[in-house]
Design an enzyme around this catalytic site. Structure first.
Site, mmCIF file in Angstrom:
data_model
loop_
_atom_site.group_PDB
_atom_site.id
_atom_site.type_symbol
_atom_site.label_atom_id
_atom_site.label_comp_id
_atom_site.label_asym_id
_atom_site.label_seq_id
_atom_site.Cartn_x
_atom_site.Cartn_y
_atom_site.Cartn_z
ATOM 1 N N LEU A 67 3.457 -5.615 70.801
ATOM 2 C CA LEU A 67 4.569 -6.538 70.567
ATOM 3 C C LEU A 67 5.638 -5.819 69.760
ATOM 4 O O LEU A 67 5.317 -5.197 68.757
ATOM 5 C CB LEU A 67 4.100 -7.751 69.750
ATOM 6 C CG LEU A 67 3.114 -8.713 70.412
ATOM 7 C CD1 LEU A 67 2.592 -9.686 69.363
ATOM 8 C CD2 LEU A 67 3.778 -9.476 71.553
ATOM 9 N N HIS A 68 6.877 -5.882 70.209
ATOM 10 C CA HIS A 68 7.934 -5.283 69.395
ATOM 11 C C HIS A 68 9.287 -5.944 69.576
ATOM 12 O O HIS A 68 10.247 -5.568 68.911
ATOM 13 C CB HIS A 68 8.063 -3.794 69.721
ATOM 14 C CG HIS A 68 8.685 -3.535 71.061
ATOM 15 N ND1 HIS A 68 8.004 -3.705 72.239
ATOM 16 C CD2 HIS A 68 9.936 -3.149 71.404
ATOM 17 C CE1 HIS A 68 8.811 -3.427 73.249
ATOM 18 N NE2 HIS A 68 9.986 -3.083 72.783
#
Ligand code: UD1
Length: 373
Positions: A214-215
């Site tokens: 996740l970013h």
């Protein structure tokens, strides 16, 4: 054809796209002269150097070393530093890939200097202008003279935005060229865990393991949102162990917001950003991938591994329509139901989309050589 093709990379997802293109240019008869320009948007060992080695990328001919900054600062700095490169090398065209800030910045500089712009991975649209990448995509495609697409639907988006059909060429997906070329060399999940001092046995249960990345700012930049996301992941981790490769942005925010305690280290193995061969091995062996990445949606489809995408929309709809991808957003019930379906053996199997066959870069080389002459 006068001058080399200036090939631009800036950030992690660009590297796997440019690698097969450079190889195809070198293998083309006659070879297509090319120079590799790295803007330096990503610079950490984990985000950059390791990938260059994994992908057999040559050292960049030029590194602009722009580093991090706000969108305006980063984009402007790439532009400022890229202009002299065009003056010095007088390229036949500037080739940009994907949708990161470096993509748009270099396309804009080239277009203003009347140097043809070539965009690989054109025409993808999430129709969500809150995503910085969507702005980069729309504007880069407006500036591009030659546009290579990964899926047929991309042409419709481009036509609607006034791009002439004869500028667009459907070639398939260069990311999948790289995946297929590296598949044999992928590092096993067990080896990756061991290399980071973790017990690989924890992934060997009947349910297998899940992989998380996740970013996106929309998932990780707000404290309450990130907390909600991590709480959901901890519920997923009760069902199967997770391996979570943390992007620097995400790691910084988990620490800044004091949320690290939400992830039980016995069930969630945190790793630094992984190399290409490690990530490929982790994904290929996974029961499920949970992500907000664009690239992973495509890679899981090519691997036939079910993917739950934690976003509200995707610019890669073919991964949903034909592949293994399901959009779940941050909807906790949908995420848990998706995981339960997959654990029950009812995950999407999908099929590999048209022209995701390992030869997209060769098609680009053949077309570009013709086009430039
Ligand atoms: C960028 C791309 C995104 C892509 C992602 C893959 C844009 C707008 N976004 O997002 O499309 O999916 O790369 O990773 O271009 N940082 C480091 N080391 C690095 C690079 C970044 O620590 O080598 C940290 C810095 O604190 C930086 C932050 O990560 O401020 C964000 O980096 P940035 O390049 O602005 O965007 P990404 O989130 O990586």
């Amino acid at each position: 054809m006068n001058g080399p093709v200036l090939c631009v990379v800036g950030a992690r997802p660009n590297f796997m796209k440019i690698a097969p293109i450079l190889r195809a240019f070198a293998a083309h008869q006659p070879p297509i002269p090319a120079l590799l320009v790295h803007t330096g948007q990503h610079y950490d060992q984990d985000m950059n150097d390791k990938l260059f080695v994994d992908l057999n990328l040559p050292r960049p001919d030029l590194n602009l070393e722009v580093g991090s900054g706000s969108h305006a600062v980063q984009t402007a700095e790439v532009m400022r530093r890229f202009e002299p490169a065009i003056d010095a090398h007088r390229p036949s065209c500037v080739l940009v890939v994907g949708d990161v800030n470096s993509t748009l910045a270099c396309a804009l500089v080239a277009a203003k200097k009347s140097v043809p712009v070539v965009h690989v991975e054109a025409g993808l649209r999430s129709f969500d202008r809150r995503m910085p990448e969507e702005i980069n995509r729309v504007l880069t495609d407006q500036l591009a003279d030659r546009l290579y697409t990964t899926e047929r639907g991309a042409l419709d988006h481009l036509l609607r935005e006034g791009v002439a059909a004869e500028r667009v060429c459907f070639v398939g997906n260069v990311m999948i060229d790289t995946l297929l070329a590296c598949r044999e060399r992928a590092r096993s999940a067990a080896a990756t865990l061991q290399a980071h001092g973790h017990d690989a046995a924890r992934l060997a249960g009947a349910a297998g393991y899940g992989v998380v990345t996740l970013h996106r700012p929309s998932n990780v930049d707000d404290a309450a949102t990130l907390q909600e996301v991590l709480e959901t992941l901890s519920l997923v981790a009760e069902r199967l162990p997770l391996v979570f490769a943390l992007h620097p942005r995400t790691r910084a925010n988990v620490e800044r917001f004091g949320l690290g305690h939400l992830l039980d280290p016995a069930r969630v193995t945190l790793l630094p950003p992984q190399g290409y061969l490690e990530m490929l091995g982790l994904m290929a062996g996974a029961t499920v991938v949970l992500t907000d990445s664009g690239g992973l949606q495509e890679e899981t489809t090519a691997l036939g591994v079910p993917c739950l995408t934690m976003r509200e929309n995707t610019e890669r709809p073919i991964t949903v329509d034909e592949g293994t991808n399901t959009m779940v957003g941050r909807d906790r019930a949908a995420i848990l139901a998706g995981v339960d379906e997959i654990l029950a053996g009812r995950g999407k199997r999908g099929r590999v989309p048209e022209l995701w066959d390992g030869h997209a870069a060769e098609r680009i080389a053949a077309d570009l050589a013709r086009w430039l002459s």
